[in-house]
Design a protein around this motif. Structure first.
Motif, mmCIF file in Angstrom:
data_model
loop_
_atom_site.group_PDB
_atom_site.id
_atom_site.type_symbol
_atom_site.label_atom_id
_atom_site.label_comp_id
_atom_site.label_asym_id
_atom_site.label_seq_id
_atom_site.Cartn_x
_atom_site.Cartn_y
_atom_site.Cartn_z
ATOM 1 N N PRO A 4 0.737 -1.235 -0.049
ATOM 2 C CA PRO A 4 0.026 0.069 -0.067
ATOM 3 C C PRO A 4 0.771 1.269 0.028
ATOM 4 C CG PRO A 4 0.053 -0.959 2.079
ATOM 5 C CD PRO A 4 0.869 -1.802 1.164
ATOM 6 N N PHE A 5 0.221 2.199 -0.596
ATOM 7 C CA PHE A 5 1.117 3.505 -0.457
ATOM 8 C C PHE A 5 1.125 4.016 0.856
ATOM 9 C CE2 PHE A 5 1.436 8.342 0.612
ATOM 10 C CZ PHE A 5 2.362 8.493 -0.471
ATOM 11 N N ASN A 6 2.404 4.398 1.337
ATOM 12 C CA ASN A 6 2.955 4.834 2.664
ATOM 13 C C ASN A 6 3.885 6.065 2.613
ATOM 14 O OD1 ASN A 6 4.084 5.003 5.278
ATOM 15 N ND2 ASN A 6 3.940 2.998 5.826
ATOM 16 N N GLN A 7 3.327 7.001 3.216
ATOM 17 C CA GLN A 7 4.103 8.346 3.098
ATOM 18 C C GLN A 7 5.368 8.413 3.594
ATOM 19 O OE1 GLN A 7 2.904 11.436 1.716
ATOM 20 N NE2 GLN A 7 4.737 12.282 1.988
ATOM 21 N N ALA A 8 5.842 7.506 4.693
ATOM 22 C CA ALA A 8 7.137 6.949 5.150
ATOM 23 C C ALA A 8 8.208 6.580 4.399
ATOM 24 C CB ALA A 8 6.783 6.066 6.276
ATOM 25 N N PHE A 53 5.878 11.138 -4.043
ATOM 26 C CA PHE A 53 6.153 9.769 -4.788
ATOM 27 C C PHE A 53 6.628 8.483 -3.972
ATOM 28 C CE2 PHE A 53 6.555 12.894 -8.374
ATOM 29 C CZ PHE A 53 5.242 12.969 -8.640
ATOM 30 N N ILE A 54 6.405 7.469 -4.376
ATOM 31 C CA ILE A 54 7.068 6.335 -3.272
ATOM 32 C C ILE A 54 8.691 6.495 -3.967
ATOM 33 C CG2 ILE A 54 7.541 4.071 -2.994
ATOM 34 C CD1 ILE A 54 5.222 5.100 -1.429
ATOM 35 N N HIS A 55 9.659 6.325 -3.044
ATOM 36 C CA HIS A 55 11.063 6.400 -3.358
ATOM 37 C C HIS A 55 11.469 5.368 -4.426
ATOM 38 C CE1 HIS A 55 15.315 6.771 -2.824
ATOM 39 N NE2 HIS A 55 15.236 7.911 -2.200
ATOM 40 N N ALA A 56 12.443 5.597 -5.208
ATOM 41 C CA ALA A 56 12.908 4.613 -6.100
ATOM 42 C C ALA A 56 13.472 3.479 -5.540
ATOM 43 C CB ALA A 56 13.861 4.951 -7.058
ATOM 44 N N GLY A 57 14.084 3.696 -4.272
ATOM 45 C CA GLY A 57 14.687 2.640 -3.722
ATOM 46 C C GLY A 57 13.618 1.579 -3.031
ATOM 47 N N THR A 58 12.566 2.218 -2.581
ATOM 48 C CA THR A 58 11.458 1.364 -2.261
ATOM 49 C C THR A 58 10.977 0.305 -3.216
ATOM 50 O OG1 THR A 58 11.006 2.901 -0.444
ATOM 51 C CG2 THR A 58 9.377 1.303 -0.951
ATOM 52 N N ILE A 59 10.735 1.131 -4.583
ATOM 53 C CA ILE A 59 10.284 0.384 -5.540
ATOM 54 C C ILE A 59 11.086 -0.805 -5.847
ATOM 55 C CG2 ILE A 59 9.511 0.595 -7.932
ATOM 56 C CD1 ILE A 59 7.344 1.863 -5.983
ATOM 57 N N THR A 60 12.490 -0.490 -6.149
ATOM 58 C CA THR A 60 13.370 -1.176 -6.545
ATOM 59 C C THR A 60 13.488 -2.378 -5.629
ATOM 60 O OG1 THR A 60 14.750 0.343 -7.343
ATOM 61 C CG2 THR A 60 16.147 -1.390 -6.846
ATOM 62 N N SER A 61 13.654 -2.177 -4.316
ATOM 63 C CA SER A 61 13.594 -3.221 -3.042
ATOM 64 C C SER A 61 12.361 -4.228 -3.560
ATOM 65 C CB SER A 61 13.347 -2.853 -1.861
ATOM 66 O OG SER A 61 14.569 -1.886 -1.432
ATOM 67 N N GLY A 62 11.029 -3.672 -3.774
ATOM 68 C CA GLY A 62 9.831 -4.791 -3.875
ATOM 69 C C GLY A 62 10.237 -5.638 -5.374
ATOM 70 N N MET A 63 10.477 -4.944 -6.397
ATOM 71 C CA MET A 63 10.784 -5.800 -7.685
ATOM 72 C C MET A 63 12.150 -6.699 -7.453
ATOM 73 S SD MET A 63 10.338 -2.881 -10.757
ATOM 74 C CE MET A 63 11.865 -1.959 -10.473
ATOM 75 N N ASP A 64 13.150 -6.370 -6.857
ATOM 76 C CA ASP A 64 14.305 -7.195 -6.470
ATOM 77 C C ASP A 64 13.849 -8.375 -5.629
ATOM 78 O OD1 ASP A 64 17.110 -8.124 -5.998
ATOM 79 O OD2 ASP A 64 16.884 -7.325 -3.870
ATOM 80 N N SER A 65 13.052 -8.106 -4.632
ATOM 81 C CA SER A 65 12.416 -9.326 -3.779
ATOM 82 C C SER A 65 11.658 -10.161 -4.658
ATOM 83 C CB SER A 65 11.737 -8.737 -2.646
ATOM 84 O OG SER A 65 12.799 -8.202 -1.769
ATOM 85 N N ALA A 66 10.699 -9.532 -5.439
ATOM 86 C CA ALA A 66 9.604 -10.359 -6.350
ATOM 87 C C ALA A 66 10.782 -11.352 -7.254
ATOM 88 C CB ALA A 66 8.934 -9.454 -7.037
ATOM 89 N N CYS A 67 11.657 -10.676 -7.805
ATOM 90 C CA CYS A 67 12.468 -11.384 -8.722
ATOM 91 C C CYS A 67 13.464 -12.536 -8.261
ATOM 92 C CB CYS A 67 13.305 -10.579 -9.540
ATOM 93 S SG CYS A 67 12.465 -9.574 -10.885
ATOM 94 N N GLY A 68 13.979 -12.126 -6.833
ATOM 95 C CA GLY A 68 14.583 -13.193 -6.190
ATOM 96 C C GLY A 68 13.909 -14.307 -5.572
ATOM 97 N N PHE A 69 12.516 -14.126 -5.128
ATOM 98 C CA PHE A 69 11.693 -14.990 -4.718
ATOM 99 C C PHE A 69 11.290 -15.894 -5.807
ATOM 100 C CE2 PHE A 69 11.433 -12.714 -0.644
ATOM 101 C CZ PHE A 69 12.053 -13.617 0.019
ATOM 102 N N ALA A 70 11.061 -15.519 -6.999
ATOM 103 C CA ALA A 70 10.528 -16.167 -8.205
ATOM 104 C C ALA A 70 11.757 -17.015 -8.543
ATOM 105 C CB ALA A 70 10.264 -15.275 -9.360
ATOM 106 N N ALA A 71 12.912 -16.382 -8.442
ATOM 107 C CA ALA A 71 14.048 -17.399 -8.688
ATOM 108 C C ALA A 71 14.263 -18.755 -7.728
ATOM 109 C CB ALA A 71 15.325 -16.633 -8.680
#
Length: 145
Positions: A42-46, A53-71
């Motif tokens: 969910p959106f979180n101002q923190a 906007f949600i920080h790029a580092g947060t977005i990157t972390s989500g994508m990295d984890s999705a890819c890592g767990f898919a692997a």
């Protein structure tokens, strides 16, 4: 594709639950299939940057984890996953009520797994891909908690 071992989903969920970063950001597992993981947040101002906007580092972390767990879903029972490298491209600001991170395996090898993913911003019924990732994951042994 088939799961790497019969306990792949249980193992993946247990590993995910031990990640303080994912818990802190409010990221949860939405779907798991062999070679595919979908996470949601969910959106979180923190976790926003100075424009709201949600920080790029947060977005990157989500994508990295999705890819890592898919692997991880395709790895044998003795393997754990670590990111070797990734490249992210941002196509739009991370603006939305919630976000979905999709990770998909392109090629699973004994040691290296090649993945791709994307981040989708969700605002009501509108969905927009805001970022993509290509990532290489490595199967490692001896890291089990």
């Amino acid at each position: 594709m088939e799961y790497g071992d019969p306990q792949s989903v249980a193992r993946m969920l247990a590993d995910f639950d031990r990640q303080g970063a994912m818990q802190t950001m409010g990221i949860t597992v939405a779907d798991v299939a062999p070679g595919r993981v979908v996470l949601e947040m969910p959106f979180n101002q923190a976790f926003s940057q100075h424009h709201g906007f949600i920080h790029a580092g947060t977005i990157t972390s989500g994508m990295d984890s999705a890819c890592g767990f898919a692997a991880l879903t395709l790895m044998d029972a003795e393997s754990e996953v670590l990111t070797v490298e990734f490249k992210c491209s941002f196509m739009a600001p991370a603006k939305g009520q919630s976000f979905r991170f999709e990770g998909n395996v392109l090629k699973s090898g004994r040691t290296l797994t090649f993945t791709e993913g994307r981040a989708i911003a969700i605002d009501g019924t509108q969905e927009k891909t805001i970022a993509t990732i290509t990532a290489t994951m490595m199967a490692v042994r001896g890291l089990k908690p």
